[in-house]
Design a protein around this motif. Structure first.
Motif, PDB file in Angstrom:
ATOM      1  N   ALA A   1       0.828  -1.212   0.000  1.00 18.58           N
ATOM      2  CA  ALA A   1       0.000   0.000   0.000  1.00 18.58           C
ATOM      3  C   ALA A   1       0.856   1.253   0.000  1.00 18.58           C
ATOM      4  N   PHE A   2       1.918   1.260   0.801  1.00 19.40           N
ATOM      5  CA  PHE A   2       2.731   2.468   0.932  1.00 19.40           C
ATOM      6  C   PHE A   2       3.999   2.418   0.089  1.00 19.40           C
ATOM      7  N   GLY A   3       4.030   1.508  -0.850  1.00 22.52           N
ATOM      8  CA  GLY A   3       5.093   1.452  -1.836  1.00 22.52           C
ATOM      9  C   GLY A   3       4.529   1.690  -3.216  1.00 22.52           C
ATOM     10  N   MET A   4       4.443   0.617  -3.997  1.00 20.08           N
ATOM     11  CA  MET A   4       3.988   0.717  -5.388  1.00 20.08           C
ATOM     12  C   MET A   4       2.624   1.367  -5.508  1.00 20.08           C
ATOM     13  N   CYS A   5       1.664   0.975  -4.650  1.00 22.21           N
ATOM     14  CA  CYS A   5       0.299   1.485  -4.805  1.00 22.21           C
ATOM     15  C   CYS A   5       0.207   2.961  -4.458  1.00 22.21           C
ATOM     16  N   PHE A   6       0.991   3.404  -3.477  1.00 20.54           N
ATOM     17  CA  PHE A   6       0.972   4.828  -3.138  1.00 20.54           C
ATOM     18  C   PHE A   6       1.510   5.677  -4.286  1.00 20.54           C
ATOM     19  N   ALA A   7       2.366   5.087  -5.113  1.00 22.88           N
ATOM     20  CA  ALA A   7       2.878   5.822  -6.273  1.00 22.88           C
ATOM     21  C   ALA A   7       1.739   6.258  -7.184  1.00 22.88           C
ATOM     22  N   TYR A   8       0.736   5.402  -7.383  1.00 19.69           N
ATOM     23  CA  TYR A   8      -0.367   5.745  -8.268  1.00 19.69           C
ATOM     24  C   TYR A   8      -1.275   6.796  -7.638  1.00 19.69           C
ATOM     25  N   LEU A   9      -1.357   6.797  -6.318  1.00 18.70           N
ATOM     26  CA  LEU A   9      -2.109   7.853  -5.657  1.00 18.70           C
ATOM     27  C   LEU A   9      -1.380   9.187  -5.794  1.00 18.70           C
ATOM     28  N   LEU A  10      -0.054   9.176  -5.729  1.00 14.98           N
ATOM     29  CA  LEU A  10       0.716  10.398  -5.933  1.00 14.98           C
ATOM     30  C   LEU A  10       0.509  10.949  -7.340  1.00 14.98           C
ATOM     31  N   ILE A  11       0.459  10.065  -8.335  1.00 15.99           N
ATOM     32  CA  ILE A  11       0.212  10.513  -9.705  1.00 15.99           C
ATOM     33  C   ILE A  11      -1.100  11.284  -9.785  1.00 15.99           C
ATOM     34  N   GLN A  12      -2.121  10.818  -9.079  1.00 16.72           N
ATOM     35  CA  GLN A  12      -3.410  11.496  -9.092  1.00 16.72           C
ATOM     36  C   GLN A  12      -3.332  12.885  -8.465  1.00 16.72           C
ATOM     37  N   ARG A  13      -2.289  13.143  -7.682  1.00 18.76           N
ATOM     38  CA  ARG A  13      -2.054  14.469  -7.108  1.00 18.76           C
ATOM     39  C   ARG A  13      -1.055  15.256  -7.934  1.00 18.76           C
ATOM     40  N   ASP A  14      -0.716  14.744  -9.117  1.00 18.01           N
ATOM     41  CA  ASP A  14       0.270  15.338 -10.027  1.00 18.01           C
ATOM     42  C   ASP A  14       1.651  15.446  -9.381  1.00 18.01           C
ATOM     43  N   VAL A  15       1.958  14.494  -8.517  1.00 16.23           N
ATOM     44  CA  VAL A  15       3.313  14.311  -7.994  1.00 16.23           C
ATOM     45  C   VAL A  15       3.888  13.095  -8.708  1.00 16.23           C
TER      46      VAL A  15
END
Length: 324
Positions: A109-123
């Motif tokens: 959750a706080f590795g690969m999957c969090f990366a996709y959540l960051l993308i949604q924040r334009d990070v």
């Protein structure tokens, strides 16, 4: 002090306050510090039902285990762990498979999957490790299995401040790429490699029981945004006898960065090439980049570390990188 500040199930990562339903793994409990209670989180992580993207009508793009949905959400399906649904840069819903290891769910959750959540924040999440220098952060970029974490762990043993492993979050700020916060305070090293270079005995722990990688906890300090000062692309070439460092032009850096952006394939499939090109250019706009080409053997590691240190010193001193 750790970048993971915990109050109940509240965490602080990548400059975001995260409320998580998953307890902190035993591996990382020694690395958490208390955080103020109360207030609304930036991100909510919890358990629920996640629709199978293979049968969902709203799927518009897929790349491997990652599906992008018509509403902009992203679903990651990890065999043996579970299904993770990220939406709006604010919510992550997890449906674990029966019997899934809770620590494995947390790490995913706080590795690969969090990366996709960051993308949604334009990070923009870079698949990289990174070290701190007086001039800013230097990213070590490479394909999986090409030595990012091993190199970072060896640099840490030489006294360098490692700020991220596997996931380096970069945001654009005033025309300069800035590294945002930090990832989890541990480095993931393949067990056989760690044993060969003497890292396994230096305070390492099993990343997961019976797994093929060990974790090295790293000393960490609270940080805000720092400039991305440079990057080194790690590459293997078994025809070489000695590792070599070569400067990379800004144009070449733009091209080389794409494979190291988490999610570039599903995002391109969803939005087209125009989604990723400005982000590539934004990351490569100010930092200095180089290639570290080396034979695939452990004996070359000390020389590689010396070349990385020379590159970092050159950036801090304002000298252009030179081939060596």
């Amino acid at each position: 002090m750790s970048p993971i500040e915990v109050a109940s199930n509240d965490l602080r990562m990548f400059g975001l306050r995260v409320r998580s339903a998953i307890p902190v793994p035993v591996l990382l409990r020694a690395c958490v510090v208390s955080a103020p209670t109360g207030g609304n989180p930036d991100v909510q992580v919890g358990f629920g039902v996640v629709e199978d993207p293979a049968t969902a009508e709203g799927r518009v793009a897929r790349a491997g285990m990652v599906s992008v949905m018509a509403d902009g959400g992203t679903v990651v399906d990890l065999p043996g762990i579970g299904r993770f649904d990220m939406s709006d840069g604010r919510d992550m819903v997890i449906e674990p498979v029966p019997g899934a290891d809770r620590d494995g769910i947390w790490l995913a959750a706080f590795g690969m999957c969090f990366a996709y959540l960051l993308i949604q924040r334009d990070v923009i999440p870079l698949h990289a490790s990174a070290l701190e220098t007086p001039a800013g952060v230097i990213a070590l970029l490479a394909q999986s299995g090409h030595g990012k974490s091993t190199t970072a762990a060896a640099l840490m043993d030489r006294g360098h401040d490692i700020v991220a492993d596997d996931l380096v979050a970069v945001a654009r700020d005033g025309g300069h790429p800035m590294v945002v916060g930090e990832d989890l305070p541990h480095l993931r090293v393949w067990r056989d490699v760690a044993r060969a270079v003497g890292l396994e005995t230096a305070g390492s722990q099993d990343l997961r029981p019976g797994g093929s990688r060990v974790a090295r906890l790293r000393p960490v300090r609270p940080r805000g945004r720092r400039p991305l000062a440079g990057g080194i692309f790690l590459e293997f070439d078994n025809t070489l006898r000695e590792p070599r460092l070569e400067p990379v032009s800004p144009f070449e850096a733009v091209v080389r960065i794409r494979p190291h952006i988490f999610g570039h394939r599903p995002m391109i499939a969803r939005h087209g090439p125009d989604w990723v090109l400005p982000r590539q250019a934004g990351i490569a706009s100010k930092p200095r980049f180089a290639r570290l080409i080396r034979p695939r053997d452990i004996d070359s590691l000390p020389r590689c570390l010396a070349l990385i240190e020379a590159f970092a010193d050159g950036i801090s001193d304002g000298r252009p990188p030179a081939a060596c």
